[in-house]
Scaffold this motif. Structure first.
Motif, mmCIF file in Angstrom:
data_model
loop_
_atom_site.group_PDB
_atom_site.id
_atom_site.type_symbol
_atom_site.label_atom_id
_atom_site.label_comp_id
_atom_site.label_asym_id
_atom_site.label_seq_id
_atom_site.Cartn_x
_atom_site.Cartn_y
_atom_site.Cartn_z
ATOM 1 N N PHE A 1 -9.561 -6.927 10.253
ATOM 2 C CA PHE A 1 -10.029 -7.387 11.555
ATOM 3 C C PHE A 1 -10.662 -8.776 11.504
ATOM 4 O O PHE A 1 -10.668 -9.498 12.501
ATOM 5 N N VAL A 2 -11.179 -9.163 10.346
ATOM 6 C CA VAL A 2 -11.800 -10.489 10.240
ATOM 7 C C VAL A 2 -10.762 -11.586 10.472
ATOM 8 O O VAL A 2 -11.060 -12.609 11.097
ATOM 9 N N SER A 3 -9.546 -11.383 9.995
ATOM 10 C CA SER A 3 -8.486 -12.370 10.221
ATOM 11 C C SER A 3 -8.153 -12.488 11.703
ATOM 12 O O SER A 3 -7.877 -13.580 12.208
ATOM 13 N N GLU A 4 -8.182 -11.353 12.399
ATOM 14 C CA GLU A 4 -7.927 -11.389 13.846
ATOM 15 C C GLU A 4 -9.044 -12.143 14.557
ATOM 16 O O GLU A 4 -8.780 -12.913 15.484
ATOM 17 N N GLU A 5 -10.280 -11.934 14.138
ATOM 18 C CA GLU A 5 -11.397 -12.661 14.743
ATOM 19 C C GLU A 5 -11.226 -14.172 14.566
ATOM 20 O O GLU A 5 -11.524 -14.956 15.469
ATOM 21 N N GLN A 6 -10.763 -14.575 13.383
ATOM 22 C CA GLN A 6 -10.667 -15.992 13.072
ATOM 23 C C GLN A 6 -9.501 -16.680 13.768
ATOM 24 O O GLN A 6 -9.616 -17.831 14.206
ATOM 25 N N GLY B 1 0.279 -16.783 5.350
ATOM 26 C CA GLY B 1 -0.756 -17.799 5.295
ATOM 27 C C GLY B 1 -2.130 -17.208 5.112
ATOM 28 O O GLY B 1 -2.400 -16.085 5.539
ATOM 29 N N SER B 2 -3.003 -17.952 4.472
ATOM 30 C CA SER B 2 -4.388 -17.516 4.294
ATOM 31 C C SER B 2 -5.280 -18.730 4.149
ATOM 32 O O SER B 2 -4.862 -19.759 3.599
ATOM 33 N N ALA B 3 -6.509 -18.584 4.640
ATOM 34 C CA ALA B 3 -7.494 -19.656 4.474
ATOM 35 C C ALA B 3 -8.241 -19.524 3.152
ATOM 36 O O ALA B 3 -9.000 -20.423 2.783
ATOM 37 N N ALA B 4 -8.022 -18.422 2.431
ATOM 38 C CA ALA B 4 -8.652 -18.234 1.125
ATOM 39 C C ALA B 4 -7.932 -19.071 0.075
ATOM 40 O O ALA B 4 -6.810 -19.547 0.291
ATOM 41 N N GLN B 5 -8.577 -19.235 -1.060
ATOM 42 C CA GLN B 5 -7.961 -19.941 -2.165
ATOM 43 C C GLN B 5 -7.185 -18.960 -3.035
ATOM 44 O O GLN B 5 -7.644 -17.854 -3.295
ATOM 45 N N GLN B 6 -5.999 -19.358 -3.483
ATOM 46 C CA GLN B 6 -5.223 -18.493 -4.356
ATOM 47 C C GLN B 6 -5.923 -18.376 -5.706
ATOM 48 O O GLN B 6 -6.489 -19.336 -6.224
ATOM 49 N N GLY B 7 -5.860 -17.174 -6.269
ATOM 50 C CA GLY B 7 -6.490 -16.923 -7.547
ATOM 51 C C GLY B 7 -5.487 -16.833 -8.677
ATOM 52 O O GLY B 7 -4.267 -16.863 -8.463
ATOM 53 N N VAL C 1 -7.135 -12.584 2.344
ATOM 54 C CA VAL C 1 -7.039 -13.143 1.000
ATOM 55 C C VAL C 1 -5.566 -13.141 0.604
ATOM 56 O O VAL C 1 -4.728 -12.514 1.247
ATOM 57 N N TRP C 2 -5.240 -13.833 -0.489
ATOM 58 C CA TRP C 2 -3.898 -13.757 -1.040
ATOM 59 C C TRP C 2 -3.779 -12.442 -1.804
ATOM 60 O O TRP C 2 -4.660 -12.095 -2.577
ATOM 61 N N PRO C 3 -2.716 -11.693 -1.573
ATOM 62 C CA PRO C 3 -2.623 -10.362 -2.182
ATOM 63 C C PRO C 3 -2.568 -10.396 -3.706
ATOM 64 O O PRO C 3 -1.937 -11.274 -4.292
ATOM 65 N N GLU C 4 -3.255 -9.428 -4.313
ATOM 66 C CA GLU C 4 -3.209 -9.208 -5.759
ATOM 67 C C GLU C 4 -2.871 -7.734 -5.968
ATOM 68 O O GLU C 4 -3.763 -6.894 -6.094
ATOM 69 N N SER C 5 -1.589 -7.419 -6.003
ATOM 70 C CA SER C 5 -1.186 -6.014 -6.076
ATOM 71 C C SER C 5 -1.558 -5.375 -7.402
ATOM 72 O O SER C 5 -1.653 -4.148 -7.501
ATOM 73 N N ASN C 6 -1.788 -6.180 -8.454
ATOM 74 C CA ASN C 6 -2.207 -5.629 -9.737
ATOM 75 C C ASN C 6 -3.721 -5.481 -9.848
ATOM 76 O O ASN C 6 -4.223 -5.020 -10.873
#
Length: 418
Positions: free
Chosen positions: A90-95, A44-50, A14-19
């Motif tokens: 690990f899911v990102s590594e799988e993908q 990079g990420s396949a998720a949508q930015q929030g 996911v896109w990081p949300e440190s807060n």
């Protein structure tokens, strides 16, 4: 030969949300460390930015929206040609791991586990069944996937010493494939502790956490139903504020001002909320990794009452930033009342939190050794991979299995748009 990686690709689940989450904070700590060592980074990420995603347009850092099951990634990663790829969980590594291995075989492949998912889920399963967690619970399908990803990578970053022990002693992972890297807190400024409000300036209990995370939902439910009523018997005027992102309806419905149980939701400043409280309550019954809320409590001088699961991997020389209570809700409630009302105990707990920070989570303790270790692994990558032949077998099988499934999905997606 200079083996220090210059070009880094981070593939985020996911896109990081440190807060919003400890996972987001952890990722941004790594990003800043790599930037400070002159690396050029593409995140990079396949998720949508929030709405609450971190601002990633920093000097040396660019972003890329990735597509799952799409050969456009192959073209991108080939053109970028990174020296190192960091997979976020690990899911990102799988993908994407098999694509990276195929297109950039010389790139160092690193997995940041964040926490051991198989440990967290095994404990959750045991809690739901109202029984004690046992080692046998670890051997799940999730564990098979997670351990496979660790073996396929050249190096995995492990955030907890307890999880290092599980990986090496229970799953028999070669320690050469692992690197212990906890939260990295920059303590060089030295004025952190001077900003702490005094005991007399604080009031109330508090809890904070991302409610996408199942351990946090369970902890608040346990707190509301079993722990808080016993605290209120001993402290009828006590108030607790529950903060956190993505509060579900089931938690919102627990808001009961008459009983001093306040659901506050997302907070603009976690620092301000934690500093204003006298005690943080975190009765976590399951989980894994390190708990960001408890690290923040140390940073902001707020003693805590938690469980052994909460304090796992965070204590130093058996010291804690407060009290650890496990046996039953009454014990947790008694510990909370004692810590709240005993000024000397509270002050000692605060000092122990500062000691733990300096001894265990100061970035300076790990930075040079980590960067040097990366260079060392890269310089001997052929031998390193030869010594991990099982990982090569898993990579080979994953490549064959995932490649054709992904190609099938890609072709199916194309036909759907025609």
């Amino acid at each position: 030969m200079d083996t220090m990686p210059k070009k880094l690709l981070i593939i985020g689940l996911v896109w990081p949300e440190s807060n919003s989450s400890a996972a987001g904070s952890r990722m941004m700590q790594l990003v800043r460390l790599f930037l400070d060592h002159g690396m050029q980074i593409v995140f990079g990420s396949a998720a949508q930015q929030g709405e609450f995603s971190d601002w990633l347009e920093l000097p040396g850092l660019t972003t890329r929206q990735l597509q799952l099951n799409d050969s456009s990634f192959d073209d991108f990663v080939t053109a970028y040609n990174p020296d190192m790829v960091l997979f976020d969980r690990f899911v990102s590594e799988e993908q994407f791991g098999w694509r990276v291995a195929a297109q950039c075989p010389d790139a160092l492949r690193v997995l940041d586990t964040e926490d051991l998912h198989c440990l967290r889920l095994a404990r959750q399963h045991a809690v739901k069944q109202q029984r004690m967690f046992t080692e046998d619970d670890l051997f799940s399908d999730t564990a098979k996937r997670e351990i496979s990803a660790i073996l396929r990578c050249d190096l995995s970053l492990i955030i907890s010493e307890y999880e290092m022990k599980i990986l090496t002693e229970v799953f028999k992972i070669d320690p050469a494939l692992l690197f212990y890297l906890p939260f990295l807190q920059d303590l060089r400024k030295g004025d952190l502790f001077k900003t702490w409000p005094a005991y007399e300036q604080r009031s109330g209990f508090m809890f904070i956490g991302n409610f996408y995370h199942e351990p946090n939902k369970d902890a608040v439910r346990y707190l509301k139903e079993q722990v808080w009523p016993q605290i209120r018997v001993k402290m009828p005027e006590a108030v607790i504020s529950i903060y956190g992102a993505y509060v579900p309806a089931m938690i919102q419905q627990m808001h009961q001002p008459d009983s001093g149980f306040l659901i506050m939701g997302r907070v603009a400043s976690a620092e301000a909320a934690i500093k204003s409280a006298k005690v943080m309550l975190a009765p976590l019954r399951f989980g894994a990794g390190l708990k960001g809320k408890l690290l923040e409590a140390m940073l902001y001088g707020t003693p805590t009452v938690t469980t052994s699961v909460g304090a796992e991997g965070m204590q130093h020389e058996c010291l804690w930033n407060g009290l650890v209570a496990d046996d039953n809700p009454e014990q947790i409630a008694n510990a909370a009342v004692q810590l709240y009302n005993d000024t000397l105990l509270w002050t000692a707990a605060q000092s122990q939190g500062a000691f733990i920070l300096a001894a265990k989570f100061d970035r300076a303790l790990y930075e040079s050794r980590f960067i040097n270790h990366i260079s060392l692994v890269i310089s001997g990558i052929k031998k390193h991979r030869r010594n991990n032949f099982i990982g090569s077998v898993l990579s080979y099988n994953a490549f064959l299995a995932t490649k054709y499934l992904s190609r099938w999905i890609e072709e199916k997606n194309k036909s759907n748009y025609q």
